[in-house]
Design an enzyme around this catalytic site. Structure first.
Site, short mmCIF file in Angstrom:
data_model
loop_
_atom_site.label_atom_id
_atom_site.label_comp_id
_atom_site.label_asym_id
_atom_site.label_seq_id
_atom_site.Cartn_x
_atom_site.Cartn_y
_atom_site.Cartn_z
N CYS A 1 4.26 -7.51 -0.99
CA CYS A 1 3.48 -7.38 -2.34
C CYS A 1 3.87 -6.18 -2.68
O CYS A 1 4.12 -4.96 -2.00
CB CYS A 1 1.97 -7.16 -1.47
SG CYS A 1 0.81 -6.31 -2.87
N CYS B 1 1.58 -3.16 -2.52
CA CYS B 1 1.82 -2.69 -1.05
C CYS B 1 2.88 -1.69 -0.84
O CYS B 1 2.90 -0.58 -0.21
CB CYS B 1 1.62 -3.72 -0.07
SG CYS B 1 -0.18 -4.44 0.02
N ASP C 1 2.34 2.91 -14.97
CA ASP C 1 2.40 1.67 -15.34
C ASP C 1 4.07 1.76 -15.67
O ASP C 1 4.44 2.44 -16.40
CB ASP C 1 1.75 1.14 -16.40
CG ASP C 1 2.03 -0.54 -16.45
OD1 ASP C 1 0.89 -1.39 -15.81
OD2 ASP C 1 3.05 -0.97 -16.78
N HIS D 1 -5.37 -4.14 0.88
CA HIS D 1 -4.78 -5.26 0.08
C HIS D 1 -5.96 -6.15 0.06
O HIS D 1 -6.53 -6.84 0.70
CB HIS D 1 -3.76 -6.09 0.68
CG HIS D 1 -3.12 -7.14 -0.26
ND1 HIS D 1 -2.04 -6.80 -1.05
CD2 HIS D 1 -3.61 -8.48 -0.37
CE1 HIS D 1 -1.99 -8.17 -1.85
NE2 HIS D 1 -2.88 -8.82 -1.30
N ASN E 1 -6.93 -7.64 -15.13
CA ASN E 1 -6.53 -9.06 -15.18
C ASN E 1 -6.91 -9.63 -13.84
O ASN E 1 -6.48 -9.26 -12.81
CB ASN E 1 -5.08 -8.98 -15.44
CG ASN E 1 -5.04 -8.53 -16.84
OD1 ASN E 1 -5.73 -8.68 -17.82
ND2 ASN E 1 -3.89 -7.89 -17.04
N HIS F 1 -2.20 -7.87 -6.28
CA HIS F 1 -2.90 -6.94 -5.65
C HIS F 1 -4.02 -6.18 -6.32
O HIS F 1 -3.45 -5.66 -7.49
CB HIS F 1 -2.13 -5.96 -4.92
CG HIS F 1 -2.28 -4.72 -4.03
ND1 HIS F 1 -1.88 -4.56 -2.96
CD2 HIS F 1 -3.46 -3.84 -4.43
CE1 HIS F 1 -2.45 -3.11 -2.50
NE2 HIS F 1 -3.54 -3.04 -3.48
N HIS G 1 -5.94 -4.44 -9.25
CA HIS G 1 -5.47 -2.97 -9.57
C HIS G 1 -6.31 -2.97 -10.89
O HIS G 1 -6.69 -3.83 -11.77
CB HIS G 1 -3.89 -2.89 -9.88
CG HIS G 1 -3.48 -4.20 -10.71
ND1 HIS G 1 -3.23 -5.41 -10.07
CD2 HIS G 1 -3.13 -4.46 -12.19
CE1 HIS G 1 -2.77 -6.33 -11.15
NE2 HIS G 1 -2.70 -5.77 -12.25
N HIS H 1 -6.42 -1.04 -14.93
CA HIS H 1 -5.57 -0.54 -15.87
C HIS H 1 -6.46 0.68 -16.42
O HIS H 1 -7.46 0.31 -16.91
CB HIS H 1 -4.97 -1.47 -16.90
CG HIS H 1 -4.29 -2.55 -16.37
ND1 HIS H 1 -2.82 -2.46 -16.46
CD2 HIS H 1 -4.27 -3.59 -15.53
CE1 HIS H 1 -2.19 -3.56 -15.94
NE2 HIS H 1 -3.01 -4.33 -15.66
P1 DGP Z 1 -1.13 -7.42 -14.35
O1 DGP Z 1 -0.51 -8.18 -15.52
O2 DGP Z 1 -2.59 -7.02 -14.81
O3 DGP Z 1 -0.84 -8.02 -13.04
O4 DGP Z 1 -0.53 -5.95 -14.35
C1 DGP Z 1 0.70 -5.80 -13.42
C2 DGP Z 1 1.11 -4.38 -14.10
O5 DGP Z 1 2.09 -3.84 -13.14
C3 DGP Z 1 1.81 -4.52 -15.23
O6 DGP Z 1 1.12 -3.69 -16.27
C4 DGP Z 1 3.34 -3.99 -15.02
C5 DGP Z 1 3.13 -3.16 -13.74
N1 DGP Z 1 4.28 -3.14 -12.90
C6 DGP Z 1 4.91 -4.15 -12.38
N2 DGP Z 1 6.06 -3.99 -11.67
C7 DGP Z 1 5.82 -2.61 -11.46
C8 DGP Z 1 6.41 -1.43 -10.57
O7 DGP Z 1 7.48 -1.73 -10.14
N3 DGP Z 1 6.09 -0.35 -11.01
C9 DGP Z 1 5.34 0.21 -11.94
N4 DGP Z 1 4.93 1.44 -11.76
N5 DGP Z 1 4.46 -0.62 -12.36
C10 DGP Z 1 4.78 -2.00 -12.25
#
Ligand code: DGP
Length: 113
Positions: free
Chosen positions: A4, A7, A30, A46, A86, A97, A99, A101
């Protein structure tokens, strides 16, 4: 949870720009910001999505909302912010996982979807 992404970020195996951390949650910027402030808040335990988290640990889900308020304040989002989670394929959830925003720092678009 093996394999994950979030994680691994929580464990420090993948670097991230930390905004806040305590024993229950981790917040970081992000990688692909959609607003001047775009912070992701995740539970350290998780859960695949917000529904799973809320059903299994409603106190934690509530605690995360309080932490969103604290982070919005510390990020200077005095004029408001948007909170998005989302949930599942129709919402384009890309990381499985839970989250939240936290988006702000400018006037956001009226349309959300
Ligand atoms: P969602 O589409 O709601 O599952 O959002 C996942 C978010 O995670 C997306 O806005 C981009 C962010 N993201 C993906 N990979 C990484 C990463 O490696 N580091 C960081 N800081 N954010 C990431």
């Amino acid at each position: 949870m093996d394999n994950c992404l979030f994680c691994k970020i929580i464990e420090g195996k993948i670097p991230s720009a930390k905004v806040y951390e305590d024993d229950k949650v981790y917040a970081f910027r992000d990688i692909n910001p959609q607003a001047p402030v775009h912070v992701l808040l995740v539970p350290k335990k998780h859960y695949a999505n917000v529904c799973e988290c809320a059903r299994e640990d409603a106190d934690l889900a509530g605690y995360m909302l309080k932490k969103c308020a604290d982070i919005a304040e510390s990020e200077g989002l005095k004029n408001g912010f948007r909170l998005i989670t989302n949930n599942g394929p129709d919402a384009c959830q890309s990381v499985q996982h839970m989250h939240l925003h936290i988006l702000g720092g400018e006037q956001l678009a009226d349309r959300m979807g």
